[in-house]
Design an enzyme around this catalytic site. Structure first.
Site, PDB file in Angstrom:
ATOM      1  N   ASP A   9      39.521  49.499  23.020  1.00  0.00           N
ATOM      2  CA  ASP A   9      39.804  48.283  23.765  1.00  0.00           C
ATOM      3  C   ASP A   9      40.418  48.719  25.094  1.00  0.00           C
ATOM      4  O   ASP A   9      41.484  49.335  25.108  1.00  0.00           O
ATOM      5  CB  ASP A   9      40.780  47.433  22.952  1.00  0.00           C
ATOM      6  CG  ASP A   9      41.287  46.207  23.678  1.00  0.00           C
ATOM      7  OD1 ASP A   9      41.005  46.038  24.887  1.00  0.00           O
ATOM      8  OD2 ASP A   9      41.994  45.413  23.037  1.00  0.00           O
ATOM      9  N   ILE A  10      39.782  48.423  26.185  1.00  0.00           N
ATOM     10  CA  ILE A  10      40.243  48.899  27.495  1.00  0.00           C
ATOM     11  C   ILE A  10      41.650  48.413  27.825  1.00  0.00           C
ATOM     12  O   ILE A  10      42.386  49.074  28.549  1.00  0.00           O
ATOM     13  CB  ILE A  10      39.237  48.537  28.615  1.00  0.00           C
ATOM     14  CG1 ILE A  10      39.479  49.403  29.857  1.00  0.00           C
ATOM     15  CG2 ILE A  10      39.294  47.048  28.933  1.00  0.00           C
ATOM     16  CD1 ILE A  10      38.354  49.381  30.867  1.00  0.00           C
ATOM     17  N   GLY A  31      34.711  37.873  27.739  1.00  0.00           N
ATOM     18  CA  GLY A  31      34.529  39.305  27.594  1.00  0.00           C
ATOM     19  C   GLY A  31      35.730  40.097  28.067  1.00  0.00           C
ATOM     20  O   GLY A  31      36.880  39.694  27.889  1.00  0.00           O
ATOM     21  N   ASP A  33      36.821  40.606  31.033  1.00  0.00           N
ATOM     22  CA  ASP A  33      37.562  39.872  32.058  1.00  0.00           C
ATOM     23  C   ASP A  33      38.640  38.995  31.408  1.00  0.00           C
ATOM     24  O   ASP A  33      39.819  39.036  31.790  1.00  0.00           O
ATOM     25  CB  ASP A  33      36.580  39.029  32.881  1.00  0.00           C
ATOM     26  CG  ASP A  33      37.192  38.386  34.115  1.00  0.00           C
ATOM     27  OD1 ASP A  33      38.266  38.824  34.560  1.00  0.00           O
ATOM     28  OD2 ASP A  33      36.566  37.456  34.646  1.00  0.00           O
ATOM     29  N   TYR A 124      26.104  39.352  31.355  1.00  0.00           N
ATOM     30  CA  TYR A 124      25.239  39.530  32.516  1.00  0.00           C
ATOM     31  C   TYR A 124      23.931  40.233  32.164  1.00  0.00           C
ATOM     32  O   TYR A 124      23.047  40.374  32.992  1.00  0.00           O
ATOM     33  CB  TYR A 124      25.963  40.275  33.633  1.00  0.00           C
ATOM     34  CG  TYR A 124      27.027  39.445  34.335  1.00  0.00           C
ATOM     35  CD1 TYR A 124      27.345  38.148  33.950  1.00  0.00           C
ATOM     36  CD2 TYR A 124      27.712  39.976  35.409  1.00  0.00           C
ATOM     37  CE1 TYR A 124      28.313  37.410  34.605  1.00  0.00           C
ATOM     38  CE2 TYR A 124      28.686  39.235  36.085  1.00  0.00           C
ATOM     39  CZ  TYR A 124      28.969  37.957  35.668  1.00  0.00           C
ATOM     40  OH  TYR A 124      29.930  37.228  36.338  1.00  0.00           O
TER      41      TYR A 124
END
Length: 176
Positions: A9-10, A31, A33, A124
């Site tokens: 998980d970033i 997402g 963001d 996207y």
């Protein structure tokens, strides 16, 4: 510059800068963001609103830098990836610009370590293999700079993680 790939998980990565695959409004979304805005807190949203008040929206391929709020980083670099639709060379160039402009901001802000998500491969719908090839090749073009010491591609899903690992193995055993 060391380049590596992990599955995680970033928002949990400890680096100087985390990259956000933002939308042009800079006001959060779904997402990665949404996750960055939720975990980072209101400081990130406030900084994004200040940027919007100065310049308006963030165009596809561009990048802006803000505080990281509650994240374990100094900065969030927000970049707006292209929507694939029917694809084409223009979309590929725009995705490459996301990485170029993000790295330029990282260098300008003396970022030593940076974590990238898989930009544009979620809602996207950018094809994951093409996106990974663009990401790796674009980041490799920054190997001769002296500021950024480590780039981490943080893959949330197994498909991207395995794809990046395969591409890295073709390069040099997961570390370039």
């Amino acid at each position: 510059m060391k380049i590596r790939v992990i599955q995680s998980d970033i928002t949990a990565i400890k680096v100087d800068a985390i990259v956000n695959a933002a939308n042009s409004s800079l006001l959060g979304g779904s997402g990665v963001d949404g996750a960055i805005h939720r975990k980072g807190g209101s400081e990130i949203l406030k900084a994004c609103q200040e940027i919007r008040n100065k310049q308006g929206k963030c165009n596809v391929g561009e990048a802006v830098i803000t505080t990281a709020g509650n994240l374990d980083a100094r900065y969030v670099i927000h970049t707006v990836g292209p929507v694939w639709n029917h694809g084409g060379i223009e979309k590929e160039k725009l995705l490459s610009e996301c990485y170029n402009n993000t790295m330029d901001l990282a260098i300008e802000n003396n970022v030593k370590s940076i974590a990238f998500p898989n930009i544009s491969t979620g809602i996207y719908k950018f094809p994951k293999e093409i996106a990974a090839q663009i990401a790796i090749q674009t980041i490799k073009s920054f190997k001769n700079q002296e500021i950024v010491k480590e780039v981490i591609f943080v893959c949330f899903d197994t498909e991207n993680f395995e794809l990046y690992n395969r591409l890295f193995k073709n390069e040099n055993n997961n570390v370039i």
